[in-house]
Design a protein around this motif. Structure first.
Motif, PDB file in Angstrom:
ATOM      1  N   THR A  92       0.863  -1.178   0.000  1.00  0.00           N
ATOM      2  CA  THR A  92       0.000   0.000   0.000  1.00  0.00           C
ATOM      3  C   THR A  92       0.903   1.232   0.000  1.00  0.00           C
ATOM      4  O   THR A  92       2.132   1.100   0.001  1.00  0.00           O
ATOM      5  CB  THR A  92      -0.909   0.016   1.244  1.00  0.00           C
ATOM      6  OG1 THR A  92      -0.143   0.397   2.393  1.00  0.00           O
ATOM      7  CG2 THR A  92      -1.567  -1.337   1.484  1.00  0.00           C
ATOM      8  N   ALA A 144       1.759   2.877   2.360  1.00  0.00           N
ATOM      9  CA  ALA A 144       2.530   2.873   3.598  1.00  0.00           C
ATOM     10  C   ALA A 144       3.748   1.962   3.480  1.00  0.00           C
ATOM     11  O   ALA A 144       3.639   0.814   3.054  1.00  0.00           O
ATOM     12  CB  ALA A 144       1.657   2.415   4.761  1.00  0.00           C
ATOM     13  N   ASP A 151       6.026   3.542  10.502  1.00  0.00           N
ATOM     14  CA  ASP A 151       5.139   3.640   9.344  1.00  0.00           C
ATOM     15  C   ASP A 151       5.365   4.993   8.679  1.00  0.00           C
ATOM     16  O   ASP A 151       5.434   6.011   9.367  1.00  0.00           O
ATOM     17  CB  ASP A 151       3.663   3.544   9.766  1.00  0.00           C
ATOM     18  CG  ASP A 151       3.356   2.306  10.563  1.00  0.00           C
ATOM     19  OD1 ASP A 151       3.179   1.247   9.959  1.00  0.00           O
ATOM     20  OD2 ASP A 151       3.293   2.413  11.802  1.00  0.00           O
ATOM     21  N   VAL A 209       3.843   6.979   5.069  1.00  0.00           N
ATOM     22  CA  VAL A 209       3.007   6.909   3.877  1.00  0.00           C
ATOM     23  C   VAL A 209       3.643   7.744   2.774  1.00  0.00           C
ATOM     24  O   VAL A 209       3.739   8.969   2.885  1.00  0.00           O
ATOM     25  CB  VAL A 209       1.576   7.401   4.169  1.00  0.00           C
ATOM     26  CG1 VAL A 209       0.735   7.382   2.896  1.00  0.00           C
ATOM     27  CG2 VAL A 209       0.925   6.532   5.241  1.00  0.00           C
ATOM     28  N   THR A 257      -1.852  -8.896   2.629  1.00  0.00           N
ATOM     29  CA  THR A 257      -1.914  -7.563   3.228  1.00  0.00           C
ATOM     30  C   THR A 257      -3.301  -7.247   3.768  1.00  0.00           C
ATOM     31  O   THR A 257      -3.447  -6.621   4.827  1.00  0.00           O
ATOM     32  CB  THR A 257      -1.493  -6.519   2.184  1.00  0.00           C
ATOM     33  OG1 THR A 257      -0.130  -6.774   1.809  1.00  0.00           O
ATOM     34  CG2 THR A 257      -1.608  -5.109   2.722  1.00  0.00           C
ATOM     35  N   THR A 290      -8.543  -1.890  -0.304  1.00  0.00           N
ATOM     36  CA  THR A 290      -7.467  -0.935  -0.538  1.00  0.00           C
ATOM     37  C   THR A 290      -7.579  -0.401  -1.961  1.00  0.00           C
ATOM     38  O   THR A 290      -8.249  -0.987  -2.811  1.00  0.00           O
ATOM     39  CB  THR A 290      -6.084  -1.575  -0.321  1.00  0.00           C
ATOM     40  OG1 THR A 290      -5.931  -2.691  -1.216  1.00  0.00           O
ATOM     41  CG2 THR A 290      -5.924  -2.052   1.115  1.00  0.00           C
ATOM     42  N   ALA A 308      -8.303   2.128   2.926  1.00  0.00           N
ATOM     43  CA  ALA A 308      -8.291   3.317   2.084  1.00  0.00           C
ATOM     44  C   ALA A 308      -9.213   3.172   0.883  1.00  0.00           C
ATOM     45  O   ALA A 308      -9.831   4.144   0.445  1.00  0.00           O
ATOM     46  CB  ALA A 308      -6.866   3.609   1.625  1.00  0.00           C
ATOM     47  N   GLU A 358      -6.575   2.820   7.426  1.00  0.00           N
ATOM     48  CA  GLU A 358      -6.517   3.002   5.983  1.00  0.00           C
ATOM     49  C   GLU A 358      -5.526   2.046   5.335  1.00  0.00           C
ATOM     50  O   GLU A 358      -5.809   1.435   4.309  1.00  0.00           O
ATOM     51  CB  GLU A 358      -6.112   4.436   5.640  1.00  0.00           C
ATOM     52  CG  GLU A 358      -7.152   5.481   5.964  1.00  0.00           C
ATOM     53  CD  GLU A 358      -6.767   6.825   5.397  1.00  0.00           C
ATOM     54  OE1 GLU A 358      -6.356   6.875   4.221  1.00  0.00           O
ATOM     55  OE2 GLU A 358      -6.863   7.820   6.142  1.00  0.00           O
ATOM     56  N   HIS A 359      -4.332   1.968   5.929  1.00  0.00           N
ATOM     57  CA  HIS A 359      -3.257   1.186   5.336  1.00  0.00           C
ATOM     58  C   HIS A 359      -2.799   0.091   6.305  1.00  0.00           C
ATOM     59  O   HIS A 359      -3.160   0.079   7.478  1.00  0.00           O
ATOM     60  CB  HIS A 359      -2.067   2.083   4.981  1.00  0.00           C
ATOM     61  CG  HIS A 359      -2.426   3.230   4.101  1.00  0.00           C
ATOM     62  ND1 HIS A 359      -3.029   3.072   2.876  1.00  0.00           N
ATOM     63  CD2 HIS A 359      -2.286   4.575   4.277  1.00  0.00           C
ATOM     64  CE1 HIS A 359      -3.227   4.244   2.318  1.00  0.00           C
ATOM     65  NE2 HIS A 359      -2.798   5.178   3.154  1.00  0.00           N
TER      66      HIS A 359
END
Length: 218
Positions: free
Chosen positions: A10, A12, A28, A30, A95, A117, A156, A172-173
């Motif tokens: 993703t 991230a 993390d 992004v 994931t 995602t 996301a 989100e990620h």
């Protein structure tokens, strides 16, 4: 156990170290365009913060997607190289399963839900989970309008399309800490994880031009 986990499927870039009981360190960031630049420094950072020499590691867990080709392969190649250099087993984790694990750890429980995602091209990568967090369908890639989803959804991709995913929320990620915790739980239960191979689900964006004409030497 000292497990190093990371994911680049993703936007991230995320890495973590887990000792079999808890996450010792996690980072993390992004940035969808800098997976190759950010992953190795992220790995070095979590090892340093956890006080773990890479030669003490016992396992590697890596997110295998689904995700865009360019970003995803950064994590897979790095996992293969580290596993080979250090003589460690490399475990693949979907994931979407890691995001689902994070959602449940964050309080989502007692009902079915979807993780989605962003797959670009107005599509989402998605999987469905039951009330116990077990994947029941997917992973797949589809246009949101073609899906019928449960009332609850995370990721996301779900947040991008509220008409299809009403009530969508985070995470989100993917988080490497959640990915590591999922991998540790699965291994402790004696369940095999995935190989270190990509879940692309569709062909890469780069294609040989149509009508390409090969020219052979005379």
């Amino acid at each position: 156990m000292l497990l190093l986990a990371f994911d680049t499927a993703t936007p991230a870039v995320t890495a973590a170290v887990h000792d079999g009981t808890a996450v010792l360190a996690e980072t993390d960031q992004v940035d969808a365009r800098r997976h190759g630049e950010l992953l190795i420094p992220a790995i070095d950072r979590v090892l340093r913060e956890a006080g773990v020499d890479r030669h003490r590691l016992t396992d590697i867990a890596v997110g295998v997607g689904p995700g865009p080709y360019t970003g995803l392969r950064v994590g897979l190649v790095t996992a293969a190289a580290l596993g080979h250099a250090l003589g460690l087993p490399v475990h693949g984790v979907c994931t979407l399963d890691a995001i689902a694990h994070a959602a449940r750890a964050g309080g989502l429980a007692g009902e079915a839900f979807t993780v989605a995602t962003d797959a670009r091209r107005k599509e989402v990568y998605w999987a469905a989970y039951d009330a116990e967090g077990r994947r029941t369908e997917g992973p797949s890639v589809d246009r949101p309008g073609e899906l019928t989803t449960p009332a609850r959804s995370v990721g996301a991709g779900a947040l991008l399309y509220p008409d299809t995913f009403p009530g969508a929320h985070g995470p989100e990620h993917v988080s490497a800490g959640a990915l590591a915790a999922f991998a540790v739980a699965e291994l402790a239960a004696g369940r095999a994880l995935l190989p270190n191979a990509p879940l692309y689900l569709r062909r890469p964006d780069a294609q040989v031009p149509a009508g390409y004409k090969a020219v052979l030497p005379a």
